[in-house]
Design a protein around this motif. Structure first.
Motif, short mmCIF file in Angstrom:
data_model
loop_
_atom_site.label_atom_id
_atom_site.label_comp_id
_atom_site.label_asym_id
_atom_site.label_seq_id
_atom_site.Cartn_x
_atom_site.Cartn_y
_atom_site.Cartn_z
N GLY A 54 -1.74 12.82 -0.41
CA GLY A 54 -1.93 12.92 0.96
C GLY A 54 -1.42 12.26 1.84
N LEU A 55 -0.75 11.22 1.06
CA LEU A 55 -0.17 9.53 1.85
C LEU A 55 -0.39 10.37 3.61
CD1 LEU A 55 1.65 8.05 -0.70
CD2 LEU A 55 -0.76 7.92 -0.23
N ALA A 56 -0.33 9.41 4.35
CA ALA A 56 -0.41 9.11 5.61
C ALA A 56 -1.06 7.55 6.05
CB ALA A 56 -1.92 9.98 6.50
N LEU A 57 0.17 7.10 7.66
CA LEU A 57 -0.37 6.09 7.89
C LEU A 57 -1.59 6.02 8.07
CD1 LEU A 57 2.11 6.20 11.27
CD2 LEU A 57 2.09 4.51 8.50
N GLY A 58 -2.35 4.25 7.76
CA GLY A 58 -3.49 4.72 8.22
C GLY A 58 -4.48 4.40 6.74
N GLU A 72 -5.13 -4.33 -2.81
CA GLU A 72 -5.11 -3.21 -1.32
C GLU A 72 -4.73 -3.64 -0.34
OE1 GLU A 72 -9.94 -2.75 -2.26
OE2 GLU A 72 -9.16 -3.41 -4.23
N GLY A 73 -4.58 -1.86 0.34
CA GLY A 73 -4.15 -2.23 1.81
C GLY A 73 -4.44 -0.39 2.17
N LYS A 74 -3.32 -0.75 3.36
CA LYS A 74 -3.22 0.79 4.10
C LYS A 74 -1.75 1.33 4.62
CE LYS A 74 -7.65 0.97 6.51
NZ LYS A 74 -8.65 0.96 7.72
N ILE A 75 -1.64 2.29 4.57
CA ILE A 75 -0.24 2.57 4.79
C ILE A 75 -0.18 1.77 6.07
CG2 ILE A 75 1.69 3.69 4.86
CD1 ILE A 75 -0.36 6.06 2.47
N THR A 76 1.18 1.25 6.34
CA THR A 76 1.27 0.65 8.02
C THR A 76 2.31 1.07 8.11
OG1 THR A 76 2.00 -1.14 7.20
CG2 THR A 76 -0.11 -1.71 8.18
N ALA A 77 3.51 1.79 7.58
CA ALA A 77 5.20 2.58 8.02
C ALA A 77 4.99 4.04 6.09
CB ALA A 77 6.20 1.82 7.86
N LEU A 78 5.63 4.98 6.86
CA LEU A 78 6.11 6.05 6.24
C LEU A 78 7.38 6.59 6.15
CD1 LEU A 78 4.87 7.60 3.57
CD2 LEU A 78 3.61 8.87 5.38
N VAL A 79 8.21 6.43 5.87
CA VAL A 79 9.89 7.14 6.20
C VAL A 79 9.85 8.63 5.26
CG1 VAL A 79 11.72 6.39 6.49
CG2 VAL A 79 11.32 5.27 6.89
N ASP A 80 10.24 9.19 5.64
CA ASP A 80 9.48 10.22 4.48
C ASP A 80 11.30 10.95 4.75
OD1 ASP A 80 7.57 11.71 4.19
OD2 ASP A 80 7.05 11.96 6.14
#
Length: 147
Positions: free
Chosen positions: A48-52, A10-18
């Motif tokens: 709906g992936l996004a930072l945070g 379990e966690g949060k998205i901290t980086a997203l490189v499209d």
């Protein structure tokens, strides 16, 4: 929801490189352990992936490669998670290895009993879990999906 994957981070998205076809998503657990996943761009959109955003990173235990100590070898696996063997549950052919990461996250691996012996694995021994980013499946709670 019940699933067969032994590892649920379990966690949060901290980086997203499209990118055009795939995206690289970094998930950070509350203890600071980081898991990288590679998913399709359509998954980024449909989930709906996004930072945070809160997310679950799922990995089946047989997909986890275990390395004892520090071999000094470089690997292509994006996830090289260092920790300590906490427990080994031996079966007839395979053993389940539980590795506690520095941030407190537990990683489960299933490897052969022969590999356990060859690697010298036992509770308290330093070990790393190697997981290919393409073996990480992401999920989001229904309440946080994009509409």
């Amino acid at each position: 929801m019940k699933i067969s994957a032994r590892n649920i981070f379990e966690g949060k998205i901290t980086a997203l490189v499209d990118c055009k076809v795939n995206a690289e998503v970094e998930v950070t657990t509350p203890g600071g352990d980081r898991i990288v996943a590679v998913v399709t761009e359509s998954s980024v959109q449909s989930l709906g992936l996004a930072l945070g955003k809160p997310v679950l990173a799922l990995v089946k235990a047989p997909w986890v490669i275990v390395m004892a100590g520090d071999s000094g070898v470089k690997f292509s696996a994006r996830n090289q998670l260092a920790g300590t063997v906490q427990n080994i549950e031996k079966g007839a052919i395979n053993s389940e290895i539980r590795i506690k990461l520095t941030g407190g996250t537990l990683v489960y691996a299933v490897i052969t009993n022969e590999a356990v012996m060859e690697l010298g694995l036992k509770p308290g021994v330093p070990a790393s879990a190697l997981i290919k980013a393409s073996h990480v499946v992401l999920g989001v709670p229904e309440s946080s999906r994009a509409d």
